[in-house]
Design a protein around this motif. Structure first.
Motif, PDB file in Angstrom:
ATOM      1  N   ALA A 184       0.806  -1.100  -0.024  1.00 16.96           N
ATOM      2  CA  ALA A 184      -0.180  -0.150   0.036  1.00 16.96           C
ATOM      3  C   ALA A 184       0.981   1.242   0.081  1.00 16.96           C
ATOM      4  N   GLN A 185       1.777   1.194   0.850  1.00 21.86           N
ATOM      5  CA  GLN A 185       2.886   2.334   0.851  1.00 21.86           C
ATOM      6  C   GLN A 185       3.597   2.875  -0.599  1.00 21.86           C
ATOM      7  N   LEU A 186       4.067   1.588  -1.205  1.00 24.88           N
ATOM      8  CA  LEU A 186       4.504   1.817  -2.491  1.00 24.88           C
ATOM      9  C   LEU A 186       3.665   2.317  -3.586  1.00 24.88           C
ATOM     10  N   GLU A 187       2.103   1.593  -3.500  1.00 24.95           N
ATOM     11  CA  GLU A 187       1.369   2.357  -4.245  1.00 24.95           C
ATOM     12  C   GLU A 187       0.957   3.542  -4.022  1.00 24.95           C
ATOM     13  N   SER A 188       0.936   4.149  -2.946  1.00 22.54           N
ATOM     14  CA  SER A 188       0.497   5.503  -2.562  1.00 22.54           C
ATOM     15  C   SER A 188       1.716   6.323  -3.029  1.00 22.54           C
ATOM     16  N   ALA A 189       2.733   5.960  -3.228  1.00 24.60           N
ATOM     17  CA  ALA A 189       3.967   6.598  -3.576  1.00 24.60           C
ATOM     18  C   ALA A 189       3.974   6.570  -5.311  1.00 24.60           C
ATOM     19  N   GLY A 190       2.863   6.114  -5.932  1.00 23.79           N
ATOM     20  CA  GLY A 190       2.924   6.082  -7.202  1.00 23.79           C
ATOM     21  C   GLY A 190       3.600   4.982  -8.049  1.00 23.79           C
ATOM     22  N   LEU A 191       3.634   3.774  -7.284  1.00 24.83           N
ATOM     23  CA  LEU A 191       4.387   2.728  -8.087  1.00 24.83           C
ATOM     24  C   LEU A 191       3.508   1.580  -8.105  1.00 24.83           C
ATOM     25  N   SER A 192       3.616   0.849  -8.920  1.00 23.39           N
ATOM     26  CA  SER A 192       2.823  -0.387  -9.086  1.00 23.39           C
ATOM     27  C   SER A 192       3.646  -1.590  -8.925  1.00 23.39           C
ATOM     28  N   VAL A 193       3.182  -2.416  -7.852  1.00 29.45           N
ATOM     29  CA  VAL A 193       3.943  -3.641  -7.374  1.00 29.45           C
ATOM     30  C   VAL A 193       3.512  -4.899  -8.387  1.00 29.45           C
ATOM     31  N   LEU A 194       4.691  -5.257  -8.922  1.00 29.03           N
ATOM     32  CA  LEU A 194       4.577  -6.368  -9.908  1.00 29.03           C
ATOM     33  C   LEU A 194       4.483  -7.679  -9.216  1.00 29.03           C
ATOM     34  N   GLU A 195       5.412  -7.743  -8.514  1.00 31.64           N
ATOM     35  CA  GLU A 195       5.790  -9.046  -7.681  1.00 31.64           C
ATOM     36  C   GLU A 195       6.443  -8.725  -6.290  1.00 31.64           C
ATOM     37  N   VAL A 196       6.318  -9.683  -5.480  1.00 33.20           N
ATOM     38  CA  VAL A 196       6.982  -9.774  -4.182  1.00 33.20           C
ATOM     39  C   VAL A 196       7.606 -11.232  -4.060  1.00 33.20           C
ATOM     40  N   TRP A 215      13.594 -11.281   4.995  1.00 33.68           N
ATOM     41  CA  TRP A 215      13.402  -9.952   4.353  1.00 33.68           C
ATOM     42  C   TRP A 215      12.587 -10.325   2.760  1.00 33.68           C
ATOM     43  N   LEU A 216      11.976  -9.434   2.173  1.00 31.35           N
ATOM     44  CA  LEU A 216      11.055  -9.680   1.033  1.00 31.35           C
ATOM     45  C   LEU A 216      11.802  -8.816   0.082  1.00 31.35           C
ATOM     46  N   TRP A 217      11.780  -8.974  -1.313  1.00 23.32           N
ATOM     47  CA  TRP A 217      11.928  -8.107  -2.268  1.00 23.32           C
ATOM     48  C   TRP A 217      10.503  -7.583  -2.992  1.00 23.32           C
ATOM     49  N   PHE A 218      10.427  -6.402  -3.251  1.00 18.06           N
ATOM     50  CA  PHE A 218       9.097  -6.120  -3.994  1.00 18.06           C
ATOM     51  C   PHE A 218       9.915  -5.622  -5.347  1.00 18.06           C
ATOM     52  N   VAL A 219       9.414  -6.019  -6.358  1.00 14.54           N
ATOM     53  CA  VAL A 219       9.468  -5.666  -7.709  1.00 14.54           C
ATOM     54  C   VAL A 219       8.351  -4.689  -8.012  1.00 14.54           C
ATOM     55  N   ALA A 220       8.634  -3.325  -8.328  1.00 21.08           N
ATOM     56  CA  ALA A 220       7.849  -2.412  -8.695  1.00 21.08           C
ATOM     57  C   ALA A 220       8.194  -1.394  -9.618  1.00 21.08           C
ATOM     58  N   GLN A 221       7.303  -0.689 -10.417  1.00 19.26           N
ATOM     59  CA  GLN A 221       7.545   0.250 -11.386  1.00 19.26           C
ATOM     60  C   GLN A 221       6.736   1.536 -11.177  1.00 19.26           C
TER      61      GLN A 221
END
Length: 112
Positions: free
Chosen positions: A49-61, A80-86
């Motif tokens: 949600a934090q990434l999306e509110s910053a204008g990023l689209s989460v592609l994969e975790v 840890w987790l890796w978030f793939v976003a653009q």
């Protein structure tokens, strides 16, 4: 050795002043790298949600083994987790949107 122990004690005391915690996330100084880092702890859905509110689209975790973590899945025990976003503009096909204007949150980590 006593010199190393005193250095670790001083570093932990110095970095611990930067710890923060709220209902969304926690900034914690722990033993990693001899207490020289502040770690950012957040659950998967809040990070998404934090990434999306910053204008990023989460592609994969991905977890620490590279396995996909599905949205809404029971949290993994991975450290840890890796978030793939653009950027959302790129995800929707808009090209040339330029560098992001998103400013990092000022957590006071500048070494004051």
């Amino acid at each position: 050795n006593i010199g190393r122990w005193l250095r670790l004690l001083w570093t932990h005391h110095h970095m611990r002043q930067r710890e923060r915690s709220n209902k969304e996330y926690a900034l914690i100084n722990d033993v990693a790298e001899d207490y020289s880092l502040i770690h950012y702890y957040i659950d998967t859905e809040r990070q998404r949600a934090q990434l999306e509110s910053a204008g990023l689209s989460v592609l994969e975790v991905l977890d620490d083994q590279g396995r996909a973590v599905e949205q809404g899945a029971i949290p993994t025990r991975a450290p840890w987790l890796w978030f793939v976003a653009q950027r959302t503009a790129v995800a929707s096909g808009v090209r040339g949107s330029g560098p992001s204007s998103i400013e990092p949150e000022p957590w006071g980590l500048s070494g004051k």
